[in-house]
Design a protein around this motif. Sequence first.
Motif, PDB file in Angstrom:
ATOM      1  N   VAL A   1       6.369   9.811  -8.549  1.00  0.00           N
ATOM      2  CA  VAL A   1       5.176   9.093  -9.004  1.00  0.00           C
ATOM      3  C   VAL A   1       4.646   8.429  -7.740  1.00  0.00           C
ATOM      4  CG1 VAL A   1       4.291   7.214 -10.429  1.00  0.00           C
ATOM      5  CG2 VAL A   1       6.089   8.709 -11.323  1.00  0.00           C
ATOM      6  N   ALA A   2       3.445   8.791  -7.335  1.00  0.00           N
ATOM      7  CA  ALA A   2       2.937   8.410  -6.012  1.00  0.00           C
ATOM      8  C   ALA A   2       3.061   6.910  -5.732  1.00  0.00           C
ATOM      9  CB  ALA A   2       1.491   8.856  -5.864  1.00  0.00           C
ATOM     10  N   TYR A   3       2.634   6.093  -6.670  1.00  0.00           N
ATOM     11  CA  TYR A   3       2.735   4.639  -6.520  1.00  0.00           C
ATOM     12  C   TYR A   3       2.384   3.995  -7.852  1.00  0.00           C
ATOM     13  CZ  TYR A   3      -2.348   5.069  -5.894  1.00  0.00           C
ATOM     14  OH  TYR A   3      -3.673   5.385  -6.066  1.00  0.00           O
ATOM     15  N   ASP A   4       2.742   2.720  -7.984  1.00  0.00           N
ATOM     16  CA  ASP A   4       2.422   2.003  -9.224  1.00  0.00           C
ATOM     17  C   ASP A   4       0.910   1.873  -9.349  1.00  0.00           C
ATOM     18  OD1 ASP A   4       2.827   0.122  -6.936  1.00  0.00           O
ATOM     19  OD2 ASP A   4       2.088  -1.346  -8.391  1.00  0.00           O
TER      20      ASP A   4
ATOM     21  N   ARG B   1       0.840  -1.200   0.000  1.00  0.00           N
ATOM     22  CA  ARG B   1       0.000   0.000   0.000  1.00  0.00           C
ATOM     23  C   ARG B   1       0.876   1.252   0.000  1.00  0.00           C
ATOM     24  NH1 ARG B   1      -5.334  -0.695   1.751  1.00  0.00           N
ATOM     25  NH2 ARG B   1      -5.868  -2.854   2.153  1.00  0.00           N
ATOM     26  N   PRO B   2       1.558   1.511  -1.097  1.00  0.00           N
ATOM     27  CA  PRO B   2       2.500   2.640  -1.111  1.00  0.00           C
ATOM     28  C   PRO B   2       1.837   4.003  -0.961  1.00  0.00           C
ATOM     29  CG  PRO B   2       2.278   1.674  -3.299  1.00  0.00           C
ATOM     30  CD  PRO B   2       1.550   0.776  -2.359  1.00  0.00           C
ATOM     31  N   TRP B   3       0.551   4.093  -1.207  1.00  0.00           N
ATOM     32  CA  TRP B   3      -0.155   5.374  -1.037  1.00  0.00           C
ATOM     33  C   TRP B   3      -0.216   5.784   0.422  1.00  0.00           C
ATOM     34  CZ3 TRP B   3      -2.210   1.072  -3.415  1.00  0.00           C
ATOM     35  CH2 TRP B   3      -3.039   0.257  -2.634  1.00  0.00           C
ATOM     36  N   GLU B   4       0.047   4.854   1.353  1.00  0.00           N
ATOM     37  CA  GLU B   4       0.081   5.201   2.772  1.00  0.00           C
ATOM     38  C   GLU B   4       1.407   5.855   3.169  1.00  0.00           C
ATOM     39  OE1 GLU B   4      -0.851   1.533   4.765  1.00  0.00           O
ATOM     40  OE2 GLU B   4      -2.990   1.709   4.291  1.00  0.00           O
ATOM     41  N   ARG B   5       2.372   5.864   2.256  1.00  0.00           N
ATOM     42  CA  ARG B   5       3.650   6.556   2.403  1.00  0.00           C
ATOM     43  C   ARG B   5       4.435   6.095   3.642  1.00  0.00           C
ATOM     44  NH1 ARG B   5       3.793  11.335  -0.867  1.00  0.00           N
ATOM     45  NH2 ARG B   5       5.323  12.211   0.549  1.00  0.00           N
TER      46      ARG B   5
END
Length: 196
Positions: free
Chosen positions: A127-130, A102-106
């Motif tokens: 780029v925020a995430y794939d 969950r890369p959007w959770e940073r």
Amino acid sequence: MMATTHAFVGLVFAAAVAVVAPVDAGTVAIAAILGGLFPDFDVCATHRKTLHFPVYYWVFAVPVAVLAVLVPTTATVAAAVFLLGAGAHALSDHLGGGLSARPWERRARRAVYSHYHGRWLEPRRWVAYDGSPGDLALSAVLAIPALFVFEGAVRTIVVVMLLVSIGYAVFRRYFASVGERVLEGPGSGRSDGSNE
């Protein structure tokens, strides 16, 4: 970034070659796609470490590209675009959201492993995430040269990759939830990427 975005970066190199060099454009395009995808073949090993070399790919890519300019055969040009695509892939993973379900959770602190530096590089999050809307937009823009330069099977492959990109972007967050349930089992609750 999505695997397709990486493949489209490779195709940008191949499209530039196809415009200026009299070599087998189809073979060069396939080499570019494979080069753009190649680092992610380590997903079954240590992902973003085993086949990701953000520095070392360039050590080979630059001299091979020079050779391809001096001796533009199908083999030299295909090798050059393969290595350029692989190098761009490994380096650009540093610019994404990190190695996490969950890369959007940073929360992820690992983007890609640099063997040269002997450590994991942190995500830059350009780029925020794939699968993010920005990643999809980048993918679409990078596909444009290939759509105009190549014909036949290569153009069909590009269109299919664009459709896959759209589908992945639409369902990206859903895939993360399903993947966690399958891989981690019920009740584990770990989604911060700390185990990666």
